[in-house]
Design a protein around this motif. Structure first.
Motif, PDB file in Angstrom:
ATOM      1  N   LEU A 105      32.425  43.528  45.577  1.00 23.34           N
ATOM      2  CA  LEU A 105      32.156  44.508  46.481  1.00 23.34           C
ATOM      3  C   LEU A 105      32.507  45.767  46.001  1.00 23.34           C
ATOM      4  N   ASN A 106      31.545  46.756  45.662  1.00 23.97           N
ATOM      5  CA  ASN A 106      31.659  47.875  45.232  1.00 23.97           C
ATOM      6  C   ASN A 106      32.363  47.999  43.841  1.00 23.97           C
ATOM      7  N   THR A 107      32.206  47.020  42.945  1.00 28.93           N
ATOM      8  CA  THR A 107      33.008  47.326  41.446  1.00 28.93           C
ATOM      9  C   THR A 107      31.794  47.362  40.392  1.00 28.93           C
ATOM     10  N   TYR A 108      32.320  47.979  39.502  1.00 27.28           N
ATOM     11  CA  TYR A 108      31.282  47.951  38.270  1.00 27.28           C
ATOM     12  C   TYR A 108      31.106  46.530  37.572  1.00 27.28           C
ATOM     13  N   GLN A 109      32.213  45.869  37.795  1.00 25.73           N
ATOM     14  CA  GLN A 109      31.961  44.520  36.781  1.00 25.73           C
ATOM     15  C   GLN A 109      31.621  43.590  38.163  1.00 25.73           C
ATOM     16  N   ILE A 110      30.331  42.997  37.984  1.00 24.93           N
ATOM     17  CA  ILE A 110      30.101  42.031  39.011  1.00 24.93           C
ATOM     18  C   ILE A 110      30.724  40.694  38.759  1.00 24.93           C
ATOM     19  N   TYR A 111      31.320  39.960  39.930  1.00 23.39           N
ATOM     20  CA  TYR A 111      31.753  38.664  39.738  1.00 23.39           C
ATOM     21  C   TYR A 111      31.883  38.033  41.168  1.00 23.39           C
ATOM     22  N   SER A 112      32.082  36.692  40.690  1.00 22.49           N
ATOM     23  CA  SER A 112      32.357  35.905  42.251  1.00 22.49           C
ATOM     24  C   SER A 112      33.710  35.384  42.098  1.00 22.49           C
ATOM     25  N   HIS A 113      34.428  35.500  43.343  1.00 16.16           N
ATOM     26  CA  HIS A 113      35.580  35.061  43.451  1.00 16.16           C
ATOM     27  C   HIS A 113      35.637  33.707  44.264  1.00 16.16           C
ATOM     28  N   ILE A 292      44.372  50.119  45.046  1.00 14.78           N
ATOM     29  CA  ILE A 292      44.889  51.100  46.066  1.00 14.78           C
ATOM     30  C   ILE A 292      44.082  51.417  47.311  1.00 14.78           C
ATOM     31  N   ASP A 293      42.674  51.277  46.912  1.00  8.55           N
ATOM     32  CA  ASP A 293      41.538  51.695  47.874  1.00  8.55           C
ATOM     33  C   ASP A 293      40.946  50.384  48.620  1.00  8.55           C
ATOM     34  N   ALA A 294      41.525  49.219  48.405  1.00  5.23           N
ATOM     35  CA  ALA A 294      40.975  48.107  48.908  1.00  5.23           C
ATOM     36  C   ALA A 294      41.548  47.386  50.195  1.00  5.23           C
ATOM     37  N   ASP A 295      40.711  46.753  50.679  1.00  6.13           N
ATOM     38  CA  ASP A 295      41.223  45.880  51.965  1.00  6.13           C
ATOM     39  C   ASP A 295      41.354  44.470  51.507  1.00  6.13           C
ATOM     40  N   ASN A 296      40.599  44.230  50.580  1.00 10.46           N
ATOM     41  CA  ASN A 296      40.640  42.697  50.100  1.00 10.46           C
ATOM     42  C   ASN A 296      40.530  42.935  48.713  1.00 10.46           C
ATOM     43  N   ALA A 301      38.988  44.601  43.960  1.00 11.70           N
ATOM     44  CA  ALA A 301      39.537  45.042  42.809  1.00 11.70           C
ATOM     45  C   ALA A 301      38.469  45.060  41.637  1.00 11.70           C
ATOM     46  N   ASP A 302      38.584  46.061  40.792  1.00  6.40           N
ATOM     47  CA  ASP A 302      37.440  46.052  39.521  1.00  6.40           C
ATOM     48  C   ASP A 302      38.126  45.445  38.469  1.00  6.40           C
ATOM     49  N   TYR A 303      37.391  45.089  37.360  1.00  2.00           N
ATOM     50  CA  TYR A 303      37.768  44.863  36.077  1.00  2.00           C
ATOM     51  C   TYR A 303      37.674  45.988  35.073  1.00  2.00           C
TER      52      TYR A 303
END
Length: 416
Positions: A105-113, A292-296, A301-303
């Motif tokens: 969510l809201n990351t430059y790098q798309i990924y699935s966790h 620092i800006d994330a709830d989850n 968190a971005d890469y």
């Protein structure tokens, strides 16, 4: 070649294939940030009590939302397959799809966790203690990666104390582990044959010492007071950086740049071997994902491309140097190899890492593929290291190796 001779060759090969030791398989490039833990924050090598849960988390960066499946196998002390059938060590079924996943969510790098918790509705319980291997497969039943873990029964007391080396040659560089094993619940019969130990420094199986025999017994206590046989190189405290805010320079980060993804350039490191020891608190090679800006942080968190640099001297120029830490389960591969820049006389490399706090160090791999952990960082007896001692037991006639106890110690209180 006749059929009979071919048949005989196959018979000879079967024991080799059946009893070979299993090794962990590292993931392909698109699988990142494998966190494997029990109920602690340590993110690799779970060692948990029977009936406790184990959690596996990882990211797939290909954006395909593909399906992954898991299998669980039981092993002997020496990581050869045990003779137990699946129903003897597992209540329920494996070879199930990992159903819990979320997209970034809201990351430059798309990924699935992806997240797997055991026990679950399909794999209800692991019934016996011992060594286990968790393997992850894709839709085509191809092995993607695997990780080892251990389950123990709390039937033995394991005392662990860390001492300085008795060998004057290494008194400033090594730490030795003294062990005392006792049990009020069971009789440890023929301990030199039936009791086996595994001593692990900082959750790193690469450097573990296995199968120490008790030197003597006092009552129901097994005493291990070896010098060289139970000694580890002290190493040095890990280097570290933090990039929980990718837009600004943080601890260890000198410069930030945004291209397709954020790039973090770390301060250049220098060789520490031969210099006086300096206490520098670390988390023993581990890492923690945080933002620092994330709830989850798992999905927010971005890469980031993290750029490492090591200033070279004449002695290091021709060496094979790697970045080393728990961020990739202490694996040595081409992705972590440092490249020498002749013009600037510096070793460099960049790793794609998820935001967080990371420990790392530089190691040399010699021509025989041995890892020299202290060649660049140095070895000091004062270094704070964590040690775990796992005790295995197989009584006469038993069909598998139980783990009957776990002991833990730290060199923070090292003594003579």
């Amino acid at each position: 070649m006749t059929f009979r001779s071919l048949y005989l060759i196959c018979l000879l090969l079967i024991p080799v294939l059946t009893f070979s030791q299993v090794t962990e398989v590292n993931p392909p490039d698109y699988i990142k940030t494998i966190a494997f833990r029990g109920d602690t924050r340590e993110s690799q090598l779970p060692i948990l009590k029977l009936e406790d849960y184990v959690i596996l988390e990882f990211d797939a960066l290909n954006g395909d939302e593909e399906d992954f499946y898991y299998k669980i196998e039981h092993f002997n002390f020496d990581w050869t397959p045990s003779i137990l059938v699946k129903s003897e060590y597992m209540d329920g079924f494996d070879n199930q799809r990992i159903r819990n996943y979320e997209n970034s969510l809201n990351t430059y790098q798309i990924y699935s966790h992806y997240k797997l918790t055991i026990p679950n509705l399909q794999t209800k319980r692991l019934k016996v203690s011992g060594n286990y291997l968790l393997s992850v497969f894709n839709d085509d039943d191809e092995l993607v990666f695997s990780r080892k873990f251990m389950i123990y029964e709390d039937k033995a007391n394991v005392g662990v104390s860390i001492k300085r080396s008795r060998d004057v040659q290494f008194i400033e560089e090594k730490q030795r582990v003294d062990i005392v094993i006792s049990s009020n619940e069971m009789q440890l019969n023929n301990p030199k044959q039936n009791v086996r130990t595994l001593v692990i420094q900082n959750n790193n199986l690469n450097t573990a010492i296995s199968n120490l025999k008790p030197q003597y017994t006092i009552g129901n206590k097994l005493i291990y007071k070896y010098d060289t046989e139970s000694s580890f190189w002290g190493g040095n405290e890990y280097l570290y950086f933090e990039n929980k805010d990718v837009r600004a320079a943080n601890i260890g980060v000198q410069q930030v740049d945004l291209q397709d993804l954020y790039h973090n350039y770390l301060f250049a490191n220098t060789e520490r071997a031969g210099k006086p020891y300096t206490y520098n608190p670390d988390i023993n090679g581990n890492y923690l994902v945080t933002n620092i800006d994330a709830d989850n942080p798992n999905i927010e968190a971005d890469y980031v491309w993290v750029h490492f640099s090591l200033i070279a001297n004449e002695a290091l120029k021709d060496k094979s140097i790697y970045i080393y830490g728990n961020f990739n389960n202490y694996a040595i591969d081409e992705s972590t190899k440092m490249i020498y820049d002749e013009y600037n006389q510096v070793f460099t490399n960049a790793l794609l890492l998820k935001q967080g706090f990371y420990n790392y160090k530089y190691v040399i791999v010699n021509n025989s593929d041995d890892i020299e952990e202290g060649a660049i960082s140095g070895n000091y007896y004062q270094t704070e290291n964590n040690y775990k001692v796992i005790v295995y037991y197989r009584d006469l006639g038993a069909r598998y190796d139980k783990i009957i106890g776990l002991g833990e110690g730290s060199s923070v209180n090292i003594s003579n």
